[in-house]
Design a protein around this motif. Structure first.
Motif, PDB file in Angstrom:
ATOM      1  N   MET A  19      66.826 -72.106-116.421  1.00 34.79           N
ATOM      2  CA  MET A  19      65.876 -71.849-117.446  1.00 34.79           C
ATOM      3  C   MET A  19      66.570 -71.286-118.824  1.00 34.79           C
ATOM      4  O   MET A  19      65.997 -71.879-119.605  1.00 34.79           O
ATOM      5  CB  MET A  19      65.186 -70.779-116.654  1.00 34.79           C
ATOM      6  N   ALA A  20      67.654 -70.482-118.385  1.00 32.91           N
ATOM      7  CA  ALA A  20      68.320 -70.208-119.829  1.00 32.91           C
ATOM      8  C   ALA A  20      68.999 -71.257-120.556  1.00 32.91           C
ATOM      9  O   ALA A  20      68.339 -71.321-121.779  1.00 32.91           O
ATOM     10  CB  ALA A  20      69.474 -69.184-119.432  1.00 32.91           C
ATOM     11  N   GLU A  21      69.301 -72.215-119.815  1.00 31.04           N
ATOM     12  CA  GLU A  21      69.963 -73.199-120.349  1.00 31.04           C
ATOM     13  C   GLU A  21      68.866 -74.296-120.981  1.00 31.04           C
ATOM     14  O   GLU A  21      69.013 -74.562-122.243  1.00 31.04           O
ATOM     15  CB  GLU A  21      70.709 -74.117-119.452  1.00 31.04           C
TER      16      GLU A  21
ATOM     17  N   VAL B 137      73.049 -64.259-118.646  1.00 32.47           N
ATOM     18  CA  VAL B 137      72.714 -65.107-117.322  1.00 32.47           C
ATOM     19  C   VAL B 137      74.026 -66.318-117.538  1.00 32.47           C
ATOM     20  O   VAL B 137      74.756 -66.200-116.139  1.00 32.47           O
ATOM     21  CB  VAL B 137      71.343 -65.783-117.136  1.00 32.47           C
ATOM     22  N   THR B 138      73.952 -67.019-118.404  1.00 32.01           N
ATOM     23  CA  THR B 138      74.897 -68.260-118.388  1.00 32.01           C
ATOM     24  C   THR B 138      76.482 -67.540-118.173  1.00 32.01           C
ATOM     25  O   THR B 138      77.116 -67.991-117.505  1.00 32.01           O
ATOM     26  CB  THR B 138      74.796 -68.895-119.688  1.00 32.01           C
TER      27      THR B 138
ATOM     28  N   ARG C 176      67.358 -72.591-124.304  1.00 36.16           N
ATOM     29  CA  ARG C 176      68.203 -72.904-125.453  1.00 36.16           C
ATOM     30  C   ARG C 176      68.320 -74.404-126.157  1.00 36.16           C
ATOM     31  O   ARG C 176      68.137 -74.796-127.152  1.00 36.16           O
ATOM     32  CB  ARG C 176      69.881 -72.516-125.242  1.00 36.16           C
TER      33      ARG C 176
ATOM     34  N   LYS D  44      66.715 -75.600-129.557  1.00 36.92           N
ATOM     35  CA  LYS D  44      67.441 -76.346-130.487  1.00 36.92           C
ATOM     36  C   LYS D  44      66.616 -77.826-130.858  1.00 36.92           C
ATOM     37  O   LYS D  44      66.677 -78.107-132.099  1.00 36.92           O
ATOM     38  CB  LYS D  44      68.872 -76.790-129.638  1.00 36.92           C
TER      39      LYS D  44
ATOM     40  N   ASN E 146      70.135 -61.894-113.656  1.00 41.43           N
ATOM     41  CA  ASN E 146      68.908 -62.782-113.278  1.00 41.43           C
ATOM     42  C   ASN E 146      67.579 -62.330-113.555  1.00 41.43           C
ATOM     43  O   ASN E 146      66.667 -62.838-114.213  1.00 41.43           O
ATOM     44  CB  ASN E 146      69.143 -63.491-112.010  1.00 41.43           C
TER      45      ASN E 146
ATOM     46  N   GLU F 172      78.233 -73.663-121.859  1.00 41.59           N
ATOM     47  CA  GLU F 172      76.967 -74.004-120.880  1.00 41.59           C
ATOM     48  C   GLU F 172      77.793 -74.322-119.498  1.00 41.59           C
ATOM     49  O   GLU F 172      78.864 -74.707-119.279  1.00 41.59           O
ATOM     50  CB  GLU F 172      76.084 -75.374-121.213  1.00 41.59           C
ATOM     51  N   VAL F 173      76.986 -74.136-118.483  1.00 40.11           N
ATOM     52  CA  VAL F 173      77.534 -74.068-117.068  1.00 40.11           C
ATOM     53  C   VAL F 173      77.382 -75.847-116.837  1.00 40.11           C
ATOM     54  O   VAL F 173      76.465 -76.361-116.517  1.00 40.11           O
ATOM     55  CB  VAL F 173      76.826 -73.515-115.921  1.00 40.11           C
TER      56      VAL F 173
ATOM     57  N   LEU G 195      72.312 -70.209-130.609  1.00 41.69           N
ATOM     58  CA  LEU G 195      72.054 -70.709-129.458  1.00 41.69           C
ATOM     59  C   LEU G 195      73.270 -71.622-128.542  1.00 41.69           C
ATOM     60  O   LEU G 195      72.905 -71.799-127.532  1.00 41.69           O
ATOM     61  CB  LEU G 195      70.786 -71.714-129.521  1.00 41.69           C
ATOM     62  N   THR G 196      74.088 -71.617-129.169  1.00 43.52           N
ATOM     63  CA  THR G 196      75.150 -72.356-128.843  1.00 43.52           C
ATOM     64  C   THR G 196      76.318 -71.486-127.836  1.00 43.52           C
ATOM     65  O   THR G 196      76.866 -70.706-128.625  1.00 43.52           O
ATOM     66  CB  THR G 196      76.067 -73.263-129.705  1.00 43.52           C
ATOM     67  N   VAL G 197      76.316 -71.864-126.726  1.00 43.09           N
ATOM     68  CA  VAL G 197      77.122 -70.901-125.742  1.00 43.09           C
ATOM     69  C   VAL G 197      77.929 -71.887-125.009  1.00 43.09           C
ATOM     70  O   VAL G 197      77.467 -73.212-124.954  1.00 43.09           O
ATOM     71  CB  VAL G 197      76.682 -69.912-125.014  1.00 43.09           C
TER      72      VAL G 197
ATOM     73  N   GLY H 222      69.210 -64.559-121.653  1.00 43.40           N
ATOM     74  CA  GLY H 222      69.894 -65.984-121.191  1.00 43.40           C
ATOM     75  C   GLY H 222      71.217 -66.027-121.314  1.00 43.40           C
ATOM     76  O   GLY H 222      71.776 -66.504-120.406  1.00 43.40           O
TER      77      GLY H 222
ATOM     78  N   PHE I  98      66.457 -61.267-116.938  1.00 42.36           N
ATOM     79  CA  PHE I  98      65.938 -62.529-117.703  1.00 42.36           C
ATOM     80  C   PHE I  98      64.706 -62.985-117.321  1.00 42.36           C
ATOM     81  O   PHE I  98      63.851 -63.333-117.936  1.00 42.36           O
ATOM     82  CB  PHE I  98      67.270 -63.502-117.543  1.00 42.36           C
ATOM     83  N   MET I  99      64.690 -63.098-115.920  1.00 45.99           N
ATOM     84  CA  MET I  99      63.177 -63.565-115.550  1.00 45.99           C
ATOM     85  C   MET I  99      62.068 -62.588-115.827  1.00 45.99           C
ATOM     86  O   MET I  99      60.997 -63.245-116.234  1.00 45.99           O
ATOM     87  CB  MET I  99      63.468 -63.768-113.913  1.00 45.99           C
TER      88      MET I  99
ATOM     89  N   PRO J  59      67.102 -68.995-112.738  1.00 42.71           N
ATOM     90  CA  PRO J  59      67.237 -68.269-114.115  1.00 42.71           C
ATOM     91  C   PRO J  59      68.395 -69.024-114.936  1.00 42.71           C
ATOM     92  O   PRO J  59      68.044 -69.118-116.071  1.00 42.71           O
ATOM     93  CB  PRO J  59      67.792 -66.864-113.542  1.00 42.71           C
ATOM     94  N   MET J  60      69.441 -69.395-114.299  1.00 45.32           N
ATOM     95  CA  MET J  60      70.772 -69.969-115.099  1.00 45.32           C
ATOM     96  C   MET J  60      70.054 -71.441-115.723  1.00 45.32           C
ATOM     97  O   MET J  60      70.245 -71.591-116.960  1.00 45.32           O
ATOM     98  CB  MET J  60      71.656 -70.409-114.192  1.00 45.32           C
TER      99      MET J  60
ATOM    100  N   LEU K  71      76.137 -76.262-107.746  1.00 45.75           N
ATOM    101  CA  LEU K  71      75.388 -75.094-107.893  1.00 45.75           C
ATOM    102  C   LEU K  71      74.629 -74.662-106.706  1.00 45.75           C
ATOM    103  O   LEU K  71      74.641 -73.392-106.443  1.00 45.75           O
ATOM    104  CB  LEU K  71      74.305 -75.367-108.901  1.00 45.75           C
TER     105      LEU K  71
ATOM    106  N   LEU L 175      75.984 -66.722-105.689  1.00 44.35           N
ATOM    107  CA  LEU L 175      75.941 -66.616-107.264  1.00 44.35           C
ATOM    108  C   LEU L 175      74.675 -65.592-107.648  1.00 44.35           C
ATOM    109  O   LEU L 175      74.596 -64.840-108.538  1.00 44.35           O
ATOM    110  CB  LEU L 175      75.609 -67.914-107.761  1.00 44.35           C
ATOM    111  N   GLY L 176      73.617 -65.814-106.857  1.00 47.89           N
ATOM    112  CA  GLY L 176      72.273 -65.113-106.998  1.00 47.89           C
ATOM    113  C   GLY L 176      72.604 -63.646-106.590  1.00 47.89           C
ATOM    114  O   GLY L 176      71.938 -62.754-107.380  1.00 47.89           O
TER     115      GLY L 176
ATOM    116  N   ALA M 144      67.686 -69.090-106.687  1.00 53.91           N
ATOM    117  CA  ALA M 144      69.027 -68.159-107.201  1.00 53.91           C
ATOM    118  C   ALA M 144      69.476 -68.832-108.269  1.00 53.91           C
ATOM    119  O   ALA M 144      69.882 -68.154-109.183  1.00 53.91           O
ATOM    120  CB  ALA M 144      70.065 -67.954-105.741  1.00 53.91           C
ATOM    121  N   ILE M 145      69.402 -70.164-108.318  1.00 53.80           N
ATOM    122  CA  ILE M 145      70.154 -70.810-109.523  1.00 53.80           C
ATOM    123  C   ILE M 145      69.181 -71.109-110.750  1.00 53.80           C
ATOM    124  O   ILE M 145      69.389 -71.430-111.995  1.00 53.80           O
ATOM    125  CB  ILE M 145      70.730 -72.086-109.170  1.00 53.80           C
TER     126      ILE M 145
ATOM    127  N   THR N 124      77.172 -66.572-114.490  1.00 53.78           N
ATOM    128  CA  THR N 124      77.118 -67.835-113.838  1.00 53.78           C
ATOM    129  C   THR N 124      78.755 -68.151-114.138  1.00 53.78           C
ATOM    130  O   THR N 124      79.349 -68.366-113.213  1.00 53.78           O
ATOM    131  CB  THR N 124      76.112 -68.705-114.394  1.00 53.78           C
TER     132      THR N 124
END
Lengths: 176, 152
Positions: free
Chosen positions: B78-80, A65-66, B83, B87, A42, A19-20, A15-17, A62, A45-46, B75-76, A27, A34-35, B72-73, A69
């Motif tokens: 949500m993914a974060e 997606v990250t 995770r 955890k 995106n 992160e933004v 799970l560790t990547v 996910g 994932f959705m 999904p990002m 944002l 970005l979208g 637009a932001i 981004t």
């Protein structure tokens, strides 16, 4: 807690990547491009998240997606950093709710730069509020089968004798 | 009896008679006639409705724009969030196992082996309620998260 030892939870290393690590105004300032840039990731994932309704099954989507981004913001940082900083600063400080309507001038400058350097056009008005169709390679999850109860009362046979009602209709003003 | 013979003065109207009694209505000054007032009402209402409509349009547009940006932001985020959530679930489960290891018969995620959800398959992830999720954290963190709205 309801999560027992039978429930498989992914390891922390999975799970560790990266992160933004960006603020809300940053944002939101980059949101539209970005979208558009990460539209496929995106949507994938959705769709996964809404179909599977389980965060464990969409971890790879996910991560994609990250990663996308991060890639987008790296590109912006490389090519349009000044314009972007100006715009996000304006979004941050012009209103209390990060409203975009106060920053049309800086937005125009940023849009122009992104279009010239990265060739991403700002999507049409309301683009991300519209319903989108996404064609995914991931198989659709199976629907829950209809429950079968072995001890249910058996139905009448097809050729059962159906006599007319003895007292007419069951509606209360028609009985008697 | 002499003392009573004072010349009496009769109470009479003033010379020329009393003034006439003002019984006639004195109407307030009319600035507008009825027709003008109705016309003015309609005119002002129409103008206000027009302005309201324009403002309404503008607000709707702004809302759609903000919603677009947030979607637009999303999904990002949500993914974060997913995770971090997974955890934390693992951390919570470990904490519960550590906490209850001396209690005989205790199984993690159940009440002495009695499952919470009997009909679900065993590998179903049921999202715990808020209080369970924060059960092993400090109360301050619970409070901070619970009253985020009030504090921001």
């Amino acid at each position: 807690m309801v999560v027992s030892m039978d429930v498989h939870l992914p390891e922390d290393s999975e799970l560790t990547v990266n992160e933004v690590n960006l603020s809300t105004s940053t944002l939101l300032a980059g949101a539209f491009h970005l979208g558009k840039y990460c539209e496929n990731a995106n949507n994938e994932f959705m769709l996964c998240r809404m179909e599977e309704k389980d965060p464990r099954k969409c971890i790879n989507e996910g991560k994609a997606v990250t990663a996308c981004t991060m890639e987008f913001f790296r590109k912006v940082k490389k090519s349009c950093l000044d314009e972007f900083n100006q715009y996000s600063n304006c979004v941050d400080k012009s209103s209390g709710d990060y409203s975009l309507k106060h920053c049309r001038k800086t937005q125009g400058v940023f849009d122009k730069c992104v279009f010239e350097k990265l060739n991403i056009e700002r999507p049409a008005f309301g683009y991300f509020c519209e319903a989108r169709v996404h064609d995914s390679k991931r198989p659709k999850p199976l629907e829950e089968p209809k429950a079968v109860y072995p001890d249910a009362t058996p139905a009448l046979p097809e050729d059962a004798d159906k006599k007319p009602a003895r007292f007419g209709s069951r509606f209360y003003w028609m009985t008697e | 009896m002499e003392a009573c013979q004072v010349a009496r003065k009769q109470d009479l109207p003033p010379p020329g008679g009393y003034k006439p009694i003002p019984y006639k209505r004195v109407p307030a000054k009319t600035f507008f006639s009825g027709y003008t007032m109705f016309a003015g009402y309609l005119g002002i209402t129409a103008a206000a409705a027009y302005l309201y409509y324009k403002n309404y349009k503008q607000i709707t547009k702004d809302q759609i724009e903000m919603r677009s940006a947030k979607m637009a932001i999303f999904p990002m985020l949500m993914a974060e969030r997913d995770r971090a959530f997974l955890k934390q679930l693992r951390r919570n489960r470990e904490a519960e196992r550590e906490l209850m290891k001396d209690v005989p018969g205790w199984e993690v995620g159940t009440y002495y082996g009695e499952k919470v959800y009997n009909l679900l398959p065993p590998d179903t992830l049921v999202e715990p309620i808020y209080h369970e999720y924060y059960a092993h954290s400090r109360p301050y963190e619970w409070y901070q998260r619970a009253y985020l709205k009030l504090r921001s």
